[in-house]
Design a protein around this motif. Structure first.
Motif, PDB file in Angstrom:
ATOM      1  N   ILE A  26       0.837  -1.202   0.000  1.00  0.00           N
ATOM      2  CA  ILE A  26       0.000   0.000   0.000  1.00  0.00           C
ATOM      3  C   ILE A  26       0.872   1.253   0.000  1.00  0.00           C
ATOM      4  O   ILE A  26       0.596   2.221  -0.722  1.00  0.00           O
ATOM      5  N   ALA A  27       1.938   1.229   0.781  1.00  0.00           N
ATOM      6  CA  ALA A  27       2.844   2.378   0.841  1.00  0.00           C
ATOM      7  C   ALA A  27       3.505   2.629  -0.511  1.00  0.00           C
ATOM      8  O   ALA A  27       3.628   3.787  -0.962  1.00  0.00           O
ATOM      9  N   LEU A  28       3.925   1.558  -1.188  1.00  0.00           N
ATOM     10  CA  LEU A  28       4.563   1.715  -2.492  1.00  0.00           C
ATOM     11  C   LEU A  28       3.566   2.217  -3.537  1.00  0.00           C
ATOM     12  O   LEU A  28       3.909   3.077  -4.368  1.00  0.00           O
ATOM     13  N   LEU A  29       2.350   1.701  -3.495  1.00  0.00           N
ATOM     14  CA  LEU A  29       1.326   2.175  -4.420  1.00  0.00           C
ATOM     15  C   LEU A  29       0.999   3.648  -4.161  1.00  0.00           C
ATOM     16  O   LEU A  29       0.753   4.422  -5.092  1.00  0.00           O
ATOM     17  N   TRP A  30       1.003   4.034  -2.896  1.00  0.00           N
ATOM     18  CA  TRP A  30       0.763   5.435  -2.525  1.00  0.00           C
ATOM     19  C   TRP A  30       1.840   6.329  -3.136  1.00  0.00           C
ATOM     20  O   TRP A  30       1.558   7.425  -3.627  1.00  0.00           O
ATOM     21  N   ALA A  31       3.069   5.826  -3.123  1.00  0.00           N
ATOM     22  CA  ALA A  31       4.178   6.611  -3.679  1.00  0.00           C
ATOM     23  C   ALA A  31       4.132   6.639  -5.209  1.00  0.00           C
ATOM     24  O   ALA A  31       4.425   7.672  -5.826  1.00  0.00           O
ATOM     25  N   LEU A  32       3.763   5.518  -5.815  1.00  0.00           N
ATOM     26  CA  LEU A  32       3.726   5.448  -7.280  1.00  0.00           C
ATOM     27  C   LEU A  32       2.539   6.197  -7.868  1.00  0.00           C
ATOM     28  O   LEU A  32       2.616   6.710  -8.984  1.00  0.00           O
ATOM     29  N   GLU A  33       1.427   6.235  -7.122  1.00  0.00           N
ATOM     30  CA  GLU A  33       0.193   6.900  -7.556  1.00  0.00           C
ATOM     31  C   GLU A  33      -0.238   6.473  -8.962  1.00  0.00           C
ATOM     32  O   GLU A  33      -0.362   7.299  -9.877  1.00  0.00           O
TER      33      GLU A  33
END
Length: 273
Positions: A26-33
């Motif tokens: 979730i954190a990585l997806l938040w960063a990748l947007e």
């Protein structure tokens, strides 16, 4: 009052790794947007179905005892989200590297493959035990499709702004909840299946108390409540979709999953016994 009976918390040595991995994804997806469009939401529909299939296989005792707790409710939702999220991240990097034309296409194909393989496994198990019974599940899917088409036609004609704004995401939300309503009604009225969710059982019992119950059963009220609630939610989200489409469609995808997941679970479980 809302959560179903039978929620199981797995052992810490299974729970903690899943939470850590899911949180990292979730954190990585938040960063990748990555962009969330109509196509993205539709691409995740097979993943919603995949999660339901895993839980059906758990009920069929298809998994080894050592990992079986991963596929209980609600743990199976976290496991499914972890796998789907990881595939989404891979799709983003493939797209950035020019190896994939669109992100939703990769996510959708992967989800369809996962769902097909595991659903086939459930069907093969039922064939071995002689419990396959597809008639009412097929009727449920067809009936839900008809209900969705009629409802969306009405929405398109009389509430055009909702239909135009939510698009395919809105159709998926309505279909998911219509299928959940129809399969629950079939299970309750025809197959004498129990209902684990107290709030759903309350609505079914209210329908059973009506004079119409002896003619058309009790489940019609549940179908009506589910469909009306889905349309109301879409109406409430109309401005949100216009102002913040990415965030709004993400939330509506979760709303769709709350309907489609249990619906596919009902459909497949009734089919395989």
């Amino acid at each position: 009052m809302v959560l179903p009976e039978g929620f199981v918390v797995p052992p810490w040595y299974l729970l903690v790794p899943v939470i850590v991995i899911l949180g990292s994804i979730i954190a990585l997806l938040w960063a990748l947007e990555p962009p969330v469009t109509d196509r993205t939401v539709i691409a995740f529909a097979p993943w919603m179905m995949f999660g339901a299939t895993l839980h059906v296989l758990y009920k069929l005792a298809a998994f080894p005892p050592s990992i079986e707790p991963l596929f209980t409710a609600p743990m199976v939702y976290a496991v499914t989200a972890t796998v789907a999220g990881a595939v989404w991240i891979v799709a983003v990097f493939l797209h950035v590297g020019g190896l994939q034309r669109t992100i939703p296409r990769f996510v959708g194909i992967a989800g369809t493959a996962f769902f097909t393989v595991f659903a086939t496994g459930a069907i093969l198990l039922s064939l071995e035990t002689g419990t396959i019974a597809p008639f009412w599940p097929v009727i449920g899917v067809v009936a839900a499709g008809i209900v969705t088409a009629v409802v969306w036609l009405v929405v398109s004609l009389w509430v055009t702004d909702i239909a135009a704004t939510t698009g395919a995401t809105g159709v998926l939300v309505v279909f998911g909840h219509a299928l959940d309503g129809v399969t629950t009604a079939i299970g309750y009225d025809v197959l004498t299946a129990g209902e684990d969710v107290p709030l759903s059982l309350l609505i079914l019992e209210a329908g059973e108390a009506l004079p119409t119950a002896q003619y058309i059963g009790a489940g019609w009220l549940f179908v009506l409540v589910k469909v009306v609630l889905a349309v109301v939610i879409l109406g409430l989200f109309r401005e949100y979709v216009e102002d913040r489409p990415q965030q709004a469609r993400t939330v509506l995808a979760l709303v769709a999953a709350v309907g489609l997941g249990p619906a596919v679970h009902n459909t497949l479980l009734f089919a395989v016994g």
